[in-house]
Design a protein around this motif. Sequence first.
Motif, PDB file in Angstrom:
ATOM      1  N   ALA A   1     -28.940  40.488 -15.041  1.00  0.00           N
ATOM      2  CA  ALA A   1     -28.433  39.783 -13.862  1.00  0.00           C
ATOM      3  C   ALA A   1     -27.071  40.338 -13.452  1.00  0.00           C
ATOM      4  O   ALA A   1     -26.235  40.652 -14.295  1.00  0.00           O
TER       5      ALA A   1
ATOM      6  N   LEU B   1     -29.972  33.408  -9.544  1.00  0.00           N
ATOM      7  CA  LEU B   1     -30.133  32.834 -10.885  1.00  0.00           C
ATOM      8  C   LEU B   1     -28.921  32.000 -11.272  1.00  0.00           C
ATOM      9  O   LEU B   1     -27.822  32.190 -10.745  1.00  0.00           O
ATOM     10  N   GLN B   2     -29.140  31.155 -12.231  1.00  0.00           N
ATOM     11  CA  GLN B   2     -28.059  30.477 -12.938  1.00  0.00           C
ATOM     12  C   GLN B   2     -28.149  31.003 -14.369  1.00  0.00           C
ATOM     13  O   GLN B   2     -29.150  30.797 -15.045  1.00  0.00           O
ATOM     14  N   ARG B   3     -27.142  31.718 -14.813  1.00  0.00           N
ATOM     15  CA  ARG B   3     -27.217  32.441 -16.093  1.00  0.00           C
ATOM     16  C   ARG B   3     -27.611  31.569 -17.284  1.00  0.00           C
ATOM     17  O   ARG B   3     -28.291  32.023 -18.175  1.00  0.00           O
ATOM     18  N   ASP B   4     -27.172  30.345 -17.291  1.00  0.00           N
ATOM     19  CA  ASP B   4     -27.506  29.529 -18.460  1.00  0.00           C
ATOM     20  C   ASP B   4     -28.821  28.801 -18.253  1.00  0.00           C
ATOM     21  O   ASP B   4     -29.293  28.095 -19.079  1.00  0.00           O
TER      22      ASP B   4
ATOM     23  N   ALA C   1     -25.605  34.428 -10.368  1.00  0.00           N
ATOM     24  CA  ALA C   1     -26.024  35.809 -10.630  1.00  0.00           C
ATOM     25  C   ALA C   1     -27.270  36.104  -9.792  1.00  0.00           C
ATOM     26  O   ALA C   1     -27.841  35.207  -9.173  1.00  0.00           O
TER      27      ALA C   1
ATOM     28  N   VAL D   1     -36.404  36.141 -21.103  1.00  0.00           N
ATOM     29  CA  VAL D   1     -35.235  35.486 -20.508  1.00  0.00           C
ATOM     30  C   VAL D   1     -33.934  36.157 -20.909  1.00  0.00           C
ATOM     31  O   VAL D   1     -33.042  36.343 -20.077  1.00  0.00           O
ATOM     32  N   GLU D   2     -33.806  36.534 -22.150  1.00  0.00           N
ATOM     33  CA  GLU D   2     -32.556  37.163 -22.589  1.00  0.00           C
ATOM     34  C   GLU D   2     -32.316  38.477 -21.856  1.00  0.00           C
ATOM     35  O   GLU D   2     -31.194  38.770 -21.443  1.00  0.00           O
TER      36      GLU D   2
ATOM     37  N   LYS E   1     -31.230  37.654 -18.344  1.00  0.00           N
ATOM     38  CA  LYS E   1     -29.806  37.278 -18.316  1.00  0.00           C
ATOM     39  C   LYS E   1     -28.913  38.510 -18.386  1.00  0.00           C
ATOM     40  O   LYS E   1     -27.898  38.598 -17.701  1.00  0.00           O
ATOM     41  N   ASN E   2     -29.291  39.477 -19.237  1.00  0.00           N
ATOM     42  CA  ASN E   2     -28.483  40.685 -19.396  1.00  0.00           C
ATOM     43  C   ASN E   2     -28.519  41.572 -18.157  1.00  0.00           C
ATOM     44  O   ASN E   2     -27.557  42.292 -17.878  1.00  0.00           O
TER      45      ASN E   2
END
Length: 185
Positions: free
Chosen positions: A139, A182-185, A167, A132-133, A136-137
């Motif tokens: 995106a 996506l939703q970053r959080d 994102a 996941v991290e 996120k990076n």
Amino acid sequence: LHRALGVTSIFLLLLLVDVTLGPLLTLVVFKKGKRTLLLDLGTIAILQLSALAYGLYTLSEARPGWLVFGGYHFELVKVSDIEPAARTSVPWTGPLWVAIPPANNLNKMLGLNSVGDPYYQPASYVPLDSRVEELKNRAQSLQSLHTSSNTAEQLQAVLKQWPQADAWVPLRGREQDMVVLLQRD
């Protein structure tokens, strides 16, 4: 996802054969009082059922089985792209969201010195949560989606359906590439 895989044409062909050709053949052979009418109608019914069974089998094999994140993009993997023994884990309700480990861990995990395309090897799949991290990076901002192939109006229409998206990550399909919002959080 079906557009990305190009299976819409298979579905339309199935619809054409079972909804159009069957009734047309029935109209052609039907004559009241004909001695072989039951045999003719039975033959048409068997042909239609056979075409339906083959079409449904083809669609089930061509359905999206996995959305695999590999670090830079998602890869859309069809059920038929995987060896039959590994297909039992695919639900009928939709594709599984998974990831493949970074390349340096993949060979160790599989016990191999060299690996083919890991996107198509379910033994290499790990839960998407494990990356996941990195997801996120990787995106990208929604502003970068505005290109010559994506008009502002098209983007606004899609973002109305998914207002929480902020994102995206590329999605590689067989016939058409798309994006995963996506939703970053």
